[in-house]
Design a protein around this motif. Structure first.
Motif, PDB file in Angstrom:
ATOM      1  N   THR A  75      10.941   8.541   5.439  1.00  0.00           N
ATOM      2  CA  THR A  75       9.888   8.919   6.399  1.00  0.00           C
ATOM      3  C   THR A  75      10.162   8.205   7.709  1.00  0.00           C
ATOM      4  OG1 THR A  75       8.385   9.313   4.566  1.00  0.00           O
ATOM      5  CG2 THR A  75       7.398   9.175   6.743  1.00  0.00           C
ATOM      6  N   THR A  76       9.632   7.003   7.881  1.00  0.00           N
ATOM      7  CA  THR A  76       9.990   6.273   9.108  1.00  0.00           C
ATOM      8  C   THR A  76      11.237   5.437   8.860  1.00  0.00           C
ATOM      9  OG1 THR A  76       8.667   4.372   8.500  1.00  0.00           O
ATOM     10  CG2 THR A  76       7.574   6.078   9.816  1.00  0.00           C
ATOM     11  N   GLY A  77      11.604   5.291   7.594  1.00  0.00           N
ATOM     12  CA  GLY A  77      12.770   4.491   7.263  1.00  0.00           C
ATOM     13  C   GLY A  77      12.429   3.018   7.074  1.00  0.00           C
TER      14      GLY A  77
ATOM     15  N   ALA B 229       4.146   4.260  11.901  1.00  0.00           N
ATOM     16  CA  ALA B 229       5.432   3.559  11.803  1.00  0.00           C
ATOM     17  C   ALA B 229       5.267   2.040  11.814  1.00  0.00           C
ATOM     18  CB  ALA B 229       6.330   4.005  12.944  1.00  0.00           C
ATOM     19  N   ARG B 230       4.397   1.535  12.697  1.00  0.00           N
ATOM     20  CA  ARG B 230       4.227   0.082  12.818  1.00  0.00           C
ATOM     21  C   ARG B 230       3.601  -0.487  11.538  1.00  0.00           C
ATOM     22  NH1 ARG B 230       0.960  -3.658  15.191  1.00  0.00           N
ATOM     23  NH2 ARG B 230      -0.726  -2.158  15.203  1.00  0.00           N
ATOM     24  N   GLU B 231       2.586   0.233  11.037  1.00  0.00           N
ATOM     25  CA  GLU B 231       1.926  -0.219   9.801  1.00  0.00           C
ATOM     26  C   GLU B 231       2.880  -0.179   8.613  1.00  0.00           C
ATOM     27  OE1 GLU B 231      -2.568   1.375  10.926  1.00  0.00           O
ATOM     28  OE2 GLU B 231      -1.139   2.725   9.990  1.00  0.00           O
ATOM     29  N   ARG B 232       3.731   0.811   8.604  1.00  0.00           N
ATOM     30  CA  ARG B 232       4.697   0.921   7.512  1.00  0.00           C
ATOM     31  C   ARG B 232       5.666  -0.260   7.510  1.00  0.00           C
ATOM     32  NH1 ARG B 232       6.103   6.376   5.249  1.00  0.00           N
ATOM     33  NH2 ARG B 232       4.258   7.600   5.591  1.00  0.00           N
TER      34      ARG B 232
ATOM     35  N   MET C 286       0.873  -1.176   0.000  1.00  0.00           N
ATOM     36  CA  MET C 286       0.000   0.000   0.000  1.00  0.00           C
ATOM     37  C   MET C 286       0.908   1.223   0.000  1.00  0.00           C
ATOM     38  SD  MET C 286      -2.894  -0.675   2.840  1.00  0.00           S
ATOM     39  CE  MET C 286      -1.839  -1.444   4.066  1.00  0.00           C
ATOM     40  N   PRO C 287       0.423   2.366  -0.489  1.00  0.00           N
ATOM     41  CA  PRO C 287       1.274   3.562  -0.351  1.00  0.00           C
ATOM     42  C   PRO C 287       1.534   3.805   1.131  1.00  0.00           C
ATOM     43  CG  PRO C 287      -0.666   4.009  -1.728  1.00  0.00           C
ATOM     44  CD  PRO C 287      -0.858   2.649  -1.134  1.00  0.00           C
ATOM     45  N   GLN C 288       2.776   4.167   1.465  1.00  0.00           N
ATOM     46  CA  GLN C 288       3.143   4.349   2.873  1.00  0.00           C
ATOM     47  C   GLN C 288       2.490   5.604   3.470  1.00  0.00           C
ATOM     48  OE1 GLN C 288       4.501   1.508   3.959  1.00  0.00           O
ATOM     49  NE2 GLN C 288       6.664   1.938   4.219  1.00  0.00           N
TER      50      GLN C 288
END
Ligand SMILES: [Zn+2]
Ligand SMILES: [Zn+2]
Length: 233
Positions: free
Chosen positions: A201-203, A169-172, A162-164
């Motif tokens: 972003t979150t890396g 952060a956890r979902e990413r 999915m697009p980030q």
């Protein structure tokens, strides 16, 4: 009067200041706005480069929780103001021309000697929709500039993620888990690698990609992006 005249010659208005943009290299952003883009020089996480609110901490919360597979990651600037507009024009409005001036920013990041430059791959269907992988374009210029080999066929993205944007952060992390597959291990074995992406972003993407490269035997991995988009919280 002068402005009216320039508007006839250069009908594109700079999306930041609304003045006519007369600089082809950075258009539609005008030269003044482009030159106003500054590198980030504030405190940052020594590992992932995430901007920190104070000089006191050495690492951000994410890196303390889980050490990434990359040695470090750095961005040129912050994903805000004119730089945010520029990245979005390049990435979502497909203005390929901006890959050159944007990659010049990435080239200003001081990097150690590397053997290979690898762009973070896009899922194939996404490449078709967007017609280009923006990270690969940046990586190409980066490779021309440093002389390190551009490697496009050692890692692929098999899982449609999915697009980030809009994910926490956890979902990413979950979204990109197992998204990448190494296709040619021998190309990266014992090689020091520079991994190129557009925005950090979150890396999560950079971390997952590095993990796979490391597992496949890569040496040191350094991540470079145009901009960092979030602060350590
Ligand atoms: Zn402007
Ligand atoms: Zn960090």
């Amino acid at each position: 009067m002068m402005n009216a005249f320039l508007k006839i010659l250069f009908p594109e208005a700079c999306p930041v200041c609304r003045q006519p943009s007369t600089c082809h290299k950075t258009a539609p952003i005008c030269r003044d706005c482009w030159e106003g883009i500054a590198p980030y020089r504030g405190p940052l996480c020594r590992t992932c480069g995430k901007p920190l609110v104070s000089e006191e901490s050495i690492n951000c919360g994410d890196c303390l929780k889980e050490e990434p597979a990359f040695t470090w990651a750095r961005s040129y600037g912050l994903y805000e103001g004119t730089l945010r507009v520029a990245v979005n024009l390049f990435k979502y409005y497909r203005i390929k021309r901006l890959s050159l001036p944007l990659s010049e920013m990435v080239c200003k990041i001081t990097i150690p000697c590397a053997d290979a430059i690898i762009p973070v791959p896009l899922f194939k269907k996404k490449i078709r929709q967007r017609e280009f992988n923006q990270s690969a374009l940046l990586a190409k210029h980066f490779s021309d500039n440093t002389g390190a080999a551009l490697i496009l066929n050692c890692i692929s993205r098999d899982k449609e993620t999915m697009p980030q944007v809009g994910l926490n952060a956890r979902e990413r992390r979950k979204n990109v888990r197992n998204a990448f597959r190494i296709t040619n291990e021998h190309l990266i074995e014992d090689k020091n690698v520079i991994l190129v992406d557009d925005v950090f972003t979150t890396g999560a993407t950079m971390r997952e990609c590095s993990k796979m490269l490391k597992k496949a035997g890569a040496g040191n991995i350094y991540g470079v992006t145009i901009a960092h988009s979030s602060w350590d919280s």
